[in-house]
Design a protein around this motif. Sequence first.
Motif, PDB file in Angstrom:
ATOM      1  N   UNK A  11       0.840  -1.199   0.000  1.00  0.00           N
ATOM      2  CA  UNK A  11       0.000   0.000   0.000  1.00  0.00           C
ATOM      3  C   UNK A  11       0.873   1.247   0.000  1.00  0.00           C
ATOM      4  N   UNK A  12       0.645   2.115  -0.970  1.00  0.00           N
ATOM      5  CA  UNK A  12       1.314   3.416  -1.008  1.00  0.00           C
ATOM      6  C   UNK A  12       0.330   4.468  -0.520  1.00  0.00           C
ATOM      7  N   UNK A  13       0.814   5.395   0.308  1.00  0.00           N
ATOM      8  CA  UNK A  13      -0.024   6.446   0.875  1.00  0.00           C
ATOM      9  C   UNK A  13       0.581   7.791   0.523  1.00  0.00           C
ATOM     10  N   UNK A  19      -2.871  15.848   7.316  1.00  0.00           N
ATOM     11  CA  UNK A  19      -3.856  15.550   8.355  1.00  0.00           C
ATOM     12  C   UNK A  19      -4.631  14.262   8.098  1.00  0.00           C
ATOM     13  N   UNK A  20      -4.964  13.969   6.841  1.00  0.00           N
ATOM     14  CA  UNK A  20      -5.699  12.745   6.536  1.00  0.00           C
ATOM     15  C   UNK A  20      -4.730  11.618   6.195  1.00  0.00           C
ATOM     16  N   UNK A  21      -3.798  11.864   5.281  1.00  0.00           N
ATOM     17  CA  UNK A  21      -2.849  10.826   4.895  1.00  0.00           C
ATOM     18  C   UNK A  21      -2.051  10.304   6.077  1.00  0.00           C
ATOM     19  N   UNK A  22      -1.654  11.206   6.978  1.00  0.00           N
ATOM     20  CA  UNK A  22      -0.909  10.796   8.158  1.00  0.00           C
ATOM     21  C   UNK A  22      -1.732   9.901   9.067  1.00  0.00           C
ATOM     22  N   UNK A  23      -2.997  10.251   9.230  1.00  0.00           N
ATOM     23  CA  UNK A  23      -3.879   9.413  10.046  1.00  0.00           C
ATOM     24  C   UNK A  23      -4.051   8.031   9.415  1.00  0.00           C
ATOM     25  N   UNK A  24      -4.244   7.998   8.115  1.00  0.00           N
ATOM     26  CA  UNK A  24      -4.435   6.719   7.431  1.00  0.00           C
ATOM     27  C   UNK A  24      -3.182   5.856   7.548  1.00  0.00           C
ATOM     28  N   UNK A  37       5.388   5.366   1.927  1.00  0.00           N
ATOM     29  CA  UNK A  37       4.887   6.712   2.197  1.00  0.00           C
ATOM     30  C   UNK A  37       5.420   7.658   1.131  1.00  0.00           C
ATOM     31  N   UNK A  38       4.526   8.320   0.411  1.00  0.00           N
ATOM     32  CA  UNK A  38       4.911   9.247  -0.651  1.00  0.00           C
ATOM     33  C   UNK A  38       4.852  10.657  -0.083  1.00  0.00           C
ATOM     34  N   UNK A  76      -4.720   7.810  -2.755  1.00  0.00           N
ATOM     35  CA  UNK A  76      -4.413   9.094  -3.370  1.00  0.00           C
ATOM     36  C   UNK A  76      -5.201  10.198  -2.684  1.00  0.00           C
ATOM     37  N   UNK A  77      -4.491  10.975  -1.874  1.00  0.00           N
ATOM     38  CA  UNK A  77      -5.095  12.132  -1.217  1.00  0.00           C
ATOM     39  C   UNK A  77      -5.099  13.286  -2.214  1.00  0.00           C
ATOM     40  N   UNK A  78      -6.214  13.970  -2.337  1.00  0.00           N
ATOM     41  CA  UNK A  78      -6.284  15.083  -3.286  1.00  0.00           C
ATOM     42  C   UNK A  78      -5.274  16.157  -2.918  1.00  0.00           C
ATOM     43  N   UNK A  79      -4.682  16.763  -3.937  1.00  0.00           N
ATOM     44  CA  UNK A  79      -3.669  17.795  -3.736  1.00  0.00           C
ATOM     45  C   UNK A  79      -4.294  19.068  -3.181  1.00  0.00           C
ATOM     46  N   UNK A  80      -3.462  19.893  -2.607  1.00  0.00           N
ATOM     47  CA  UNK A  80      -3.911  21.215  -2.164  1.00  0.00           C
ATOM     48  C   UNK A  80      -4.526  21.965  -3.344  1.00  0.00           C
ATOM     49  N   UNK A  81      -5.580  22.720  -3.089  1.00  0.00           N
ATOM     50  CA  UNK A  81      -6.258  23.433  -4.171  1.00  0.00           C
ATOM     51  C   UNK A  81      -5.276  24.316  -4.932  1.00  0.00           C
TER      52      UNK A  81
END
Length: 294
Positions: A11-13, A19-24, A37-38, A76-81
């Motif tokens: 699993x790649x994160x 805040x979300x990726x770190x929790x996951x 961890x990416x 895949x966490x969405x990028x900063x706006x």
Amino acid sequence: MGDDQAITHAIAVTGATGAVGGRVAARLARKGAALRLIVRDLNRAPELPEASASMAAYEDARSMERALRGAQTLFLVSATESADRVDRHIAAVDAAVAAGVSRIVYLSFLNAGPAAVFTFARDHFFTEAHIRSTGVEHTFLRPGLYLDLLPRWVDPAGVVRGPAGSGRVAWVSRDDIADVAAEVLLSPGVHDGRSYDLTGPEAVTLGETARRLSLLTGKTVRYVPETWEEALASRRSSGAEEWEIEGWASSYAAIAAGELDLVSPAVPDITGHPAQTIEGFLRRHPSALSHVDV
């Protein structure tokens, strides 16, 4: 923690310092998952068991592909706006496919659509469409507005200000989102092809939200409606670009339009525990409104 590309990671994160990726990532590590961890900065990568880190940016296809080699699943966490966020997402997805990733779990947004009132939600629609077009297995997690960010909606004078009218929103906590993501990521095949709306247990108006914040904190919090033009004008002093100002204001307008007036059972169904309430969140974070001076 190293950057050894010979190690195979299930699993790649992405967003592992966020805040979300770190929790996951932390939840997956506690369950014994092997992780890649990416991150954009190796020095900030969390130290977790069975995890290594790779430095890559979404828009750098070569570094993303190299970082994702050996991963079977990508969170895949969405990028900063940003003005080019969709292009960044597409580059990251294409790099994942080229690296051999066979499954993508994407952090999207509630009611993502090409003409969503919340302008940032449009980016998620086009990203979802691109992921589908690749043919890889996928799951879309679509949270509403973060309960964790609610305190930032309250200014130091105790006012929540925006064009939300009497619309409703079911605030959802990052912890609940992370709990769902971890369960989905650890259950290959079970959630493939599914989209999950992630919300809190009830939808409330901003007026009701303000009332509850007042009762729970002892501070006077109130909601002041704005027109669309008033909302834009009041935020232009920030110096932000117009697309970003419109994005901020449109989050309120999306509430008024009913786009966020939805309560989903996905959090309890997938995690086995109830979704966090406003009251529950504030009990865990009693200093959330410490910046309010009333």
